[in-house]
Design a protein around this motif. Structure first.
Motif, short mmCIF file in Angstrom:
data_model
loop_
_atom_site.label_atom_id
_atom_site.label_comp_id
_atom_site.label_asym_id
_atom_site.label_seq_id
_atom_site.Cartn_x
_atom_site.Cartn_y
_atom_site.Cartn_z
N LEU A 10 -16.59 -23.85 -7.86
CA LEU A 10 -15.74 -23.59 -9.03
C LEU A 10 -14.41 -24.32 -8.87
CD1 LEU A 10 -16.46 -19.77 -9.45
CD2 LEU A 10 -17.36 -21.64 -10.85
N ASP A 11 -13.61 -23.86 -7.92
CA ASP A 11 -12.35 -24.50 -7.60
C ASP A 11 -11.89 -23.99 -6.25
OD1 ASP A 11 -11.17 -21.96 -7.94
OD2 ASP A 11 -10.55 -22.38 -9.98
N GLY A 12 -10.94 -24.68 -5.63
CA GLY A 12 -10.46 -24.23 -4.33
C GLY A 12 -11.62 -24.04 -3.38
N MET A 13 -11.77 -22.84 -2.88
CA MET A 13 -12.87 -22.49 -1.98
C MET A 13 -13.86 -21.53 -2.66
SD MET A 13 -12.33 -24.25 0.70
CE MET A 13 -13.38 -23.54 1.95
N SER A 14 -13.72 -21.34 -3.96
CA SER A 14 -14.59 -20.38 -4.65
C SER A 14 -15.85 -21.06 -5.20
CB SER A 14 -13.84 -19.65 -5.76
OG SER A 14 -13.49 -20.54 -6.80
N PHE A 15 -16.93 -20.29 -5.20
CA PHE A 15 -18.23 -20.74 -5.68
C PHE A 15 -18.84 -19.65 -6.54
CE2 PHE A 15 -17.50 -23.37 -2.05
CZ PHE A 15 -18.24 -24.53 -2.24
N ASN A 16 -19.57 -20.05 -7.57
CA ASN A 16 -20.38 -19.12 -8.35
C ASN A 16 -21.75 -19.07 -7.70
OD1 ASN A 16 -20.96 -17.50 -10.88
ND2 ASN A 16 -22.58 -19.02 -10.93
N VAL A 17 -22.28 -17.88 -7.56
CA VAL A 17 -23.61 -17.69 -7.00
C VAL A 17 -24.52 -17.19 -8.10
CG1 VAL A 17 -25.00 -16.43 -5.30
CG2 VAL A 17 -22.65 -17.11 -4.73
N GLU A 18 -25.65 -17.86 -8.30
CA GLU A 18 -26.71 -17.41 -9.19
C GLU A 18 -27.86 -16.98 -8.30
OE1 GLU A 18 -27.78 -20.12 -12.44
OE2 GLU A 18 -25.94 -21.22 -11.92
N LEU A 19 -28.24 -15.72 -8.41
CA LEU A 19 -29.28 -15.18 -7.54
C LEU A 19 -30.07 -14.12 -8.30
CD1 LEU A 19 -30.56 -14.86 -4.69
CD2 LEU A 19 -28.74 -13.23 -4.19
N SER A 20 -31.33 -14.36 -8.49
CA SER A 20 -32.23 -13.39 -9.13
C SER A 20 -31.69 -12.87 -10.46
CB SER A 20 -32.51 -12.22 -8.18
OG SER A 20 -33.06 -12.67 -6.97
N GLY A 21 -31.10 -13.75 -11.25
CA GLY A 21 -30.60 -13.36 -12.55
C GLY A 21 -29.20 -12.77 -12.54
N TYR A 22 -28.58 -12.69 -11.39
CA TYR A 22 -27.22 -12.17 -11.27
C TYR A 22 -26.26 -13.30 -10.95
CZ TYR A 22 -29.56 -7.69 -11.03
OH TYR A 22 -30.34 -6.60 -11.30
N ASN A 23 -25.02 -13.15 -11.37
CA ASN A 23 -23.97 -14.11 -11.06
C ASN A 23 -22.80 -13.37 -10.43
OD1 ASN A 23 -24.55 -16.90 -12.34
ND2 ASN A 23 -25.22 -15.43 -13.87
N PHE A 24 -22.27 -13.95 -9.38
CA PHE A 24 -21.07 -13.41 -8.78
C PHE A 24 -20.33 -14.54 -8.06
CE2 PHE A 24 -24.51 -12.70 -5.79
CZ PHE A 24 -24.00 -13.06 -4.55
N THR A 25 -19.09 -14.28 -7.71
CA THR A 25 -18.25 -15.28 -7.07
C THR A 25 -18.06 -14.96 -5.60
OG1 THR A 25 -17.05 -15.63 -9.14
CG2 THR A 25 -15.96 -16.36 -7.13
N ILE A 26 -18.15 -15.98 -4.78
CA ILE A 26 -17.75 -15.86 -3.37
C ILE A 26 -16.53 -16.76 -3.18
CG2 ILE A 26 -20.02 -15.21 -2.49
CD1 ILE A 26 -20.43 -18.09 -1.56
N ASP A 27 -15.70 -16.41 -2.24
CA ASP A 27 -14.47 -17.16 -2.02
C ASP A 27 -14.06 -16.99 -0.57
OD1 ASP A 27 -12.24 -18.72 -2.56
OD2 ASP A 27 -11.28 -17.29 -3.91
N SER A 28 -12.94 -17.55 -0.23
CA SER A 28 -12.36 -17.41 1.09
C SER A 28 -11.01 -16.73 0.95
CB SER A 28 -12.20 -18.80 1.74
OG SER A 28 -11.79 -18.66 3.08
N ILE A 29 -10.44 -16.41 2.07
CA ILE A 29 -9.11 -15.79 2.07
C ILE A 29 -8.05 -16.89 1.95
CG2 ILE A 29 -9.88 -13.75 3.33
CD1 ILE A 29 -8.72 -14.99 5.88
N PRO A 30 -6.85 -16.57 1.48
CA PRO A 30 -5.80 -17.57 1.31
C PRO A 30 -5.51 -18.39 2.58
CG PRO A 30 -5.18 -15.58 0.16
CD PRO A 30 -6.44 -15.25 0.95
#
Length: 141
Positions: A10-30
């Protein structure tokens, strides 16, 4: 059978995860360039383990006709200080609340999950020491 996950930057260290019909964001700490938009990847392994074994235990205990109970599964991972910072030890704490709960049935359900049914446990046990603790109404058994 296969499972597919698509992880898109997505941006920075964040990513969108698509898994089994669900979407969520993973990221890192500042500290590592993230913005805390979601959980970091490695702790999700601990959540996956808690969910996998928790679902097994609930299913097994229902088949054993254990009376109504509440269950929470607390999973704590201990990792190395040097890279790669893998978990070397994982403690799974099963916390049951309820009346007239059979310790024998609970122990059997936990054992069956750990040794036969939970695929996440089977995978992680190849990389880290896994141990379990059972608590009934706040008391360690």
């Amino acid at each position: 059978m296969s499972t597919k996950s698509v992880v898109t930057h997505l941006d920075g260290m964040s990513f969108n995860v698509e898994l089994s019909g669900y979407n969520f964001t993973i990221d890192s700490i500042p500290e590592y360039g993230g913005q805390n938009k979601g959980p970091t990847p490695k702790p999700l392994l601990l959540s996956a383990l808690g969910g996998c074994t928790g679902m097994d235990v609930v299913s097994i205990l229902k088949k054993m006709k254990l009376p109504e109970f509440k269950l929470s599964v607390e999973v704590e991972g201990f990792q190395k200080d040097e890279h790669p910072k893998v978990y070397t030890k994982i403690v799974v704490k099963y916390r049951f609340e309820g009346e007239n709960l059979s310790l024998d049935k609970i122990q059997k359900a936990v054992h069956l999950s750990e040794t036969q049914y939970c695929g996440v446990s089977a995978m992680l046990s190849k990389a880290a020491e896994l141990s379990a603790e059972i608590y009934i109404n706040g008391e360690k058994q």
